[in-house]
Design a protein around this motif. Structure first.
Motif, mmCIF file in Angstrom:
data_model
loop_
_atom_site.group_PDB
_atom_site.id
_atom_site.type_symbol
_atom_site.label_atom_id
_atom_site.label_comp_id
_atom_site.label_asym_id
_atom_site.label_seq_id
_atom_site.Cartn_x
_atom_site.Cartn_y
_atom_site.Cartn_z
ATOM 1 N N ASP A 155 0.830 -1.211 0.000
ATOM 2 C CA ASP A 155 0.000 0.000 0.000
ATOM 3 C C ASP A 155 0.862 1.258 0.000
ATOM 4 O O ASP A 155 0.498 2.269 -0.607
ATOM 5 N N LEU A 156 1.988 1.201 0.707
ATOM 6 C CA LEU A 156 2.891 2.357 0.682
ATOM 7 C C LEU A 156 3.401 2.582 -0.735
ATOM 8 O O LEU A 156 3.437 3.707 -1.234
ATOM 9 N N GLU A 157 3.771 1.482 -1.376
ATOM 10 C CA GLU A 157 4.284 1.608 -2.744
ATOM 11 C C GLU A 157 3.215 2.212 -3.660
ATOM 12 O O GLU A 157 3.483 3.125 -4.443
ATOM 13 N N LYS A 158 1.984 1.708 -3.512
ATOM 14 C CA LYS A 158 0.882 2.237 -4.335
ATOM 15 C C LYS A 158 0.674 3.722 -4.089
ATOM 16 O O LYS A 158 0.280 4.471 -4.976
ATOM 17 N N ALA A 159 0.924 4.148 -2.845
ATOM 18 C CA ALA A 159 0.731 5.564 -2.514
ATOM 19 C C ALA A 159 1.897 6.423 -3.003
ATOM 20 O O ALA A 159 1.973 7.609 -2.697
ATOM 21 N N GLY A 160 2.831 5.819 -3.711
ATOM 22 C CA GLY A 160 3.912 6.611 -4.305
ATOM 23 C C GLY A 160 5.161 6.699 -3.439
ATOM 24 O O GLY A 160 6.071 7.469 -3.744
ATOM 25 N N VAL A 161 5.221 5.937 -2.370
ATOM 26 C CA VAL A 161 6.416 5.962 -1.524
ATOM 27 C C VAL A 161 7.511 5.167 -2.230
ATOM 28 O O VAL A 161 7.308 4.027 -2.619
ATOM 29 N N ARG A 162 8.683 5.812 -2.400
ATOM 30 C CA ARG A 162 9.720 5.199 -3.226
ATOM 31 C C ARG A 162 10.734 4.391 -2.417
ATOM 32 O O ARG A 162 11.453 3.568 -2.959
ATOM 33 N N ILE A 163 10.804 4.677 -1.121
ATOM 34 C CA ILE A 163 11.758 3.968 -0.259
ATOM 35 C C ILE A 163 11.006 3.482 0.978
ATOM 36 O O ILE A 163 10.272 4.256 1.601
ATOM 37 N N ILE A 164 11.170 2.214 1.333
ATOM 38 C CA ILE A 164 10.476 1.671 2.503
ATOM 39 C C ILE A 164 11.494 0.968 3.392
ATOM 40 O O ILE A 164 12.233 0.099 2.922
ATOM 41 N N GLN A 165 11.537 1.367 4.650
ATOM 42 C CA GLN A 165 12.453 0.739 5.612
ATOM 43 C C GLN A 165 11.671 -0.207 6.505
ATOM 44 O O GLN A 165 10.641 0.157 7.059
ATOM 45 N N ILE A 166 12.176 -1.410 6.654
ATOM 46 C CA ILE A 166 11.529 -2.403 7.518
ATOM 47 C C ILE A 166 12.531 -2.781 8.607
ATOM 48 O O ILE A 166 13.532 -3.445 8.340
ATOM 49 N N ASP A 167 12.263 -2.308 9.831
ATOM 50 C CA ASP A 167 13.213 -2.500 10.933
ATOM 51 C C ASP A 167 13.170 -3.929 11.446
ATOM 52 O O ASP A 167 12.099 -4.465 11.738
ATOM 53 N N GLU A 168 14.331 -4.533 11.579
ATOM 54 C CA GLU A 168 14.405 -5.859 12.209
ATOM 55 C C GLU A 168 15.429 -5.850 13.335
ATOM 56 O O GLU A 168 16.372 -6.633 13.373
ATOM 57 N N ALA A 169 15.190 -4.938 14.300
ATOM 58 C CA ALA A 169 16.131 -4.762 15.410
ATOM 59 C C ALA A 169 16.343 -6.062 16.181
ATOM 60 O O ALA A 169 17.406 -6.310 16.731
ATOM 61 N N ALA A 170 15.319 -6.907 16.241
ATOM 62 C CA ALA A 170 15.384 -8.079 17.134
ATOM 63 C C ALA A 170 15.646 -9.379 16.394
ATOM 64 O O ALA A 170 15.456 -10.452 16.956
ATOM 65 N N LEU A 171 16.091 -9.287 15.158
ATOM 66 C CA LEU A 171 16.307 -10.533 14.410
ATOM 67 C C LEU A 171 17.270 -11.466 15.137
ATOM 68 O O LEU A 171 17.002 -12.640 15.331
ATOM 69 N N ARG A 172 18.378 -10.915 15.578
ATOM 70 C CA ARG A 172 19.381 -11.755 16.229
ATOM 71 C C ARG A 172 18.912 -12.294 17.572
ATOM 72 O O ARG A 172 19.286 -13.391 17.990
ATOM 73 N N GLU A 173 18.072 -11.521 18.243
ATOM 74 C CA GLU A 173 17.599 -11.937 19.563
ATOM 75 C C GLU A 173 16.857 -13.258 19.542
ATOM 76 O O GLU A 173 16.756 -13.933 20.545
#
Ligand code: GLN
Ligand code: ZN
Length: 758
Positions: free
Chosen positions: A591-609
């Motif tokens: 939906d962000l992409e459809k709204a014209g957002v060109r860069i999307i950050q997806i935080d995975e701070a806890a992946l290693r945990e």
């Protein structure tokens, strides 16, 4: 007769009394006596709340951390904290929290390092040793607590960390080899056990959780050495393991010369038959049958189906307990006022878990009829959860079973994408950005609170948050940043914000769990299949984008981090819950992409945990965790740029999985490691772009332009400069604008210098 006991009780207090008492003491608003008074009251309350048990733990209470307590008991206090005039409690807090230069009576002391307690979200203070470390007993804290408890409760069972696990937790500060210290350590443990025996103690719980991890031969040998040394002590030892299975250490655990063994029978139920066969008949077997790590009600009837034959074989040798210390769960479900009655009937916090233990023992000792009503009520609750349409949603389960590997694949290879992104985004060399949040000012908190309390309409709230977004964008424009963020003013917490809008979550009011010291977290509960009724971030991002020509980064929390920072369902594998989260966040990405957002950050701070305790299980976890990220992120067009962010990470042993995530850009925390963290990216020839954090956002210090340039030059020795970004280590929400602006100004001039030199 089954005997009941507990491994440890949450010490923070049902109303977080300890937290507030500690903070008042630290801020010099309350005296030492006031702190002690609160601590004593809490211990007495907890003792009384556990009085139905045959053995109550003592010494599990701590003013800060049980590992630090053990260090003090063993006389292992870092020299730097041993200032002559400080009393023991001051020394203790010095090691726990450090002491900085601003205080008038300062003798600056660096805090002990903090790290996660096994695979929990609790953090302990890492004990330090050197080749010269000597140990000497100080049993005063433990003895005081024992005496205090014995006054009302005859059967107390002190809890200590065993010598082998203690050494394993230590960090060597010089060329010391920890295991060489065992010989020096054991006499102190021997002395401690003697002192406890003189105090009339019958049983000591000696925690050796490293028995559920893969042990080198040296460590196995250390176990033999340690427990043969301690066997002459005139006291019974309950060798206690938790958080997993014994596996190849099962025989070792059976053989050690102790009076009893505790097993986490939630995670290692399969091992119980072998233990019953192998454990020498003079030993008791304590089974941790109620999960001490989650908040779900135990299924007592099916537990009894399984336990009764075990009890018939063990007879008086059976003890029952939670799987581990209850430190990891909130105190009392009955405090919650806003949960509906159905949800409440599915849950169980520390006090309810102890009641479950009592019921199980009563059913075993006096027959199920003696607790028929409670068992019927339990069965009804378990059945209602199993059949609830709030928990089970056919369309979600369907979507999960329709997942194919192509769902997680980008259309083109990174090189192709990078080309398209370059021509669309037109960013300069060394592009500059931030990690997402800007200062969470008191005004912002007030706005969110007013909405929660119903003192603002949705429209008024929107206007006020938009004002904050506007402010942050003006600041970023003035600084000249290349990729902007909206600032996250509307978010209280990076998990809670999403959980509150997704279907399948519930939130508690008081279910606090200690994270470290006085810090507590209130994890959301994932109760059912995950849905995303409507977009969660699009409106704010779109508004922010409308204010600037620069690209606006959409900002999301990834599925693995949401999973690892929540209480997770126990009725399906973690993997399935994670995939459900992935599908929900994927919809948001699209939906962000459809709204014209060109860069999307997806935080995975806890992946290693989320890494399992046993290395042998790492790959399986990494596979589904990374797959979940890929499903979330990778359904976008080539020219949409995906970022991910990870803090506190050490990437050496997981770099392959990090690369497999295939984010176009990864931003990481590196400044404190002097860019050494990038070595592994270099050796692995990590192919995509990297934003190595150039300054530590945890400190109020303003980094100089020169320091940033130097760090970036070090980075460029490891990663080709045309794939480097310039950004801080992490989000800026804990900082003030007065700190953020000059720091980012220096970061921007550093980027300009780098561009000129290139
Ligand atoms: N986007 C989040 C922020 O900036 C990331 C926080 C984190 O990684 N812990 O606050
Ligand atoms: Zn971070």
């Amino acid at each position: 007769m089954a005997i009941t006991h507990n491994l440890g009780f949450p010490r923070i207090g049902a109303n977080r009394e300890l937290k507030f008492a500690l903070e008042a003491y630290w801020n010099k608003q309350a005296s030492y006596d006031a702190l002690n008074e609160t601590a004593k009251r809490l211990r007495q309350t907890h003792l009384q709340q556990q009085s139905n048990l045959n053995y109550v733990p003592v010494g599990d209470f701590s003013l800060y951390d049980q590992v630090l307590d053990m260090s003090f008991t063993l006389g292992n206090v870092p020299e730097r904290a041993q200032a002559k005039e400080a009393n023991t409690l001051d020394q203790y807090f010095r090691v726990a929290r450090g002491r900085s230069g601003h205080e008038s009576d300062c003798q600056c002391v660096q805090a002990g390092e903090m790290t996660k307690w096994f695979d929990t979200n609790y953090h302990y203070i890492v004990p330090e040793v050197t080749a010269d470390t000597d140990f000497s007993l100080d049993a005063s804290r433990l003895l005081d607590q024992i005496l205090e408890a014995q006054a009302t409760h005859p059967q107390v069972k002190p809890v200590i960390i065993g010598p082998v696990t203690y050494l394993w937790l230590c960090k060597e500060k010089d060329s010391a080899s920890k295991l060489d210290l065992l010989e020096r350590l054991l006499p102190v443990y021997g002395e401690l056990l003697n002192v406890l025996s003189q105090q009339g103690v019958e049983w000591v719980q000696i925690d050796e959780p490293i028995l559920v991890t893969e042990l080198d031969r040296d460590w196995v040998y250390a176990f033999h050495q340690a427990y043969h040394h301690l066997k002459s002590a005139p006291i019974k030892l309950l060798l206690t393991t938790y958080f997993g299975q014994l596996q190849e250490n099962l025989q070792l655990a059976c053989e050690l010369p102790v009076a009893g063994l505790h097993l986490d029978a939630v995670n290692a139920r399969d091992e119980v038959p072998r233990l019953v066969d192998w454990l020498p008949t003079h030993k008791i077997l304590s089974l941790g049958v109620v999960n001490g790590r989650n908040i779900w009600k135990a299924d007592l009837n099916s537990l009894l189906d399984w336990l009764e034959p075990v009890a018939a074989r063990l007879k008086d040798r059976l003890w029952l307990a939670p799987s581990c210390s209850l430190l990891h769960v909130p105190v009392d479900l009955n405090k919650e006022q806003k949960l509906d009655s159905e949800t409440t009937s599915w849950l169980s916090f520390a006090l309810q878990k102890l009641e479950e233990i009592r019921l199980l023992a009563q059913a075993i000792n006096h027959g199920r009829d003696s607790v028929a009503d409670a068992l019927a009520e339990n069965a009804a609750a378990i059945a209602s959860r199993k059949n609830s349409t709030r928990v089970h949603k056919a369309e979600v389960k369907n979507a999960i079973s329709n997942i194919t590997t192509t769902l997680g694949e980008r259309n083109s290879h990174y090189k192709v994408r990078a080309e398209k992104q370059r021509s669309k985004l037109k960013l300069p060399a060394f592009p500059t950005t931030t990690i997402g949040s800007f200062p969470q000012t008191p005004e912002i908190r007030k706005v969110r609170q007013a909405l929660r309390q119903g003192n603002l309409t949705e429209d008024e709230y929107q206007t006020l948050i938009e004002k904050e977004i506007r402010y942050s964008i003006e600041q970023q424009e003035a600084l000249g940043l290349d990729v902007l963020v909206h600032g996250e003013a509307e978010r209280n917490d990076m998990v809670e914000y999403f959980g509150e809008q997704l279907g399948g979550f519930v939130f508690t009011q008081f279910a606090w769990v200690q994270s470290y010291g006085s810090r507590c977290v209130k994890p959301p509960i994932i109760l059912g299949d995950i849905t995303r009724p409507k977009p969660m971030t699009v409106k704010w991002t779109q508004y922010a984008q409308s204010l600037t020509q620069k690209p606006m980064k959409g900002m999301l929390t990834g599925p693995v981090t949401i999973l690892n920072w929540s209480f997770v369902r126990d009725d399906q594998p973690r993997k399935d819950t994670c995939l459900q989260l992935a599908l929900a966040i994927r919809e948001e990405v699209q939906d962000l992409e459809k709204a014209g957002v060109r860069i999307i950050q997806i935080d995975e701070a806890a992946l290693r945990e989320g890494l399992p305790l046993r290395r042998a299980q790492w790959q399986h976890y990494l596979d589904w965790a990374v797959e979940s990220f890929r499903i979330t992120a990778n359904g976008v067009a080539d020219d949409t740029q995906i970022h991910t962010h990870m803090c506190y990470s050490e990437f050496n042993d997981i770099i392959e999985s990090i690369a497999h995530m295939d984010a176009d850009v990864i931003t990481i925390e590196t400044s404190r490691s002097d860019m050494e963290l990038l070595d592994v990216f270099d050796h692995f020839k990590y192919p995509n772009e990297i934003g190595p954090g150039v300054y530590d956002i945890h400190s109020p210090n303003i980094p100089s332009e020169q320091a940033i340039v130097e760090l970036m030059n070090k980075a460029a020795q490891r990663v080709p400069a045309d794939r480097l970004w310039v950004n801080p280590d992490c989000g800026l929400k804990t900082r003030k604008w007065e700190e953020v602006v000059p720091a980012l100004k220096n970061m921007m001039s550093a980027a300009a210098t780098l561009r000129q030199a290139a």
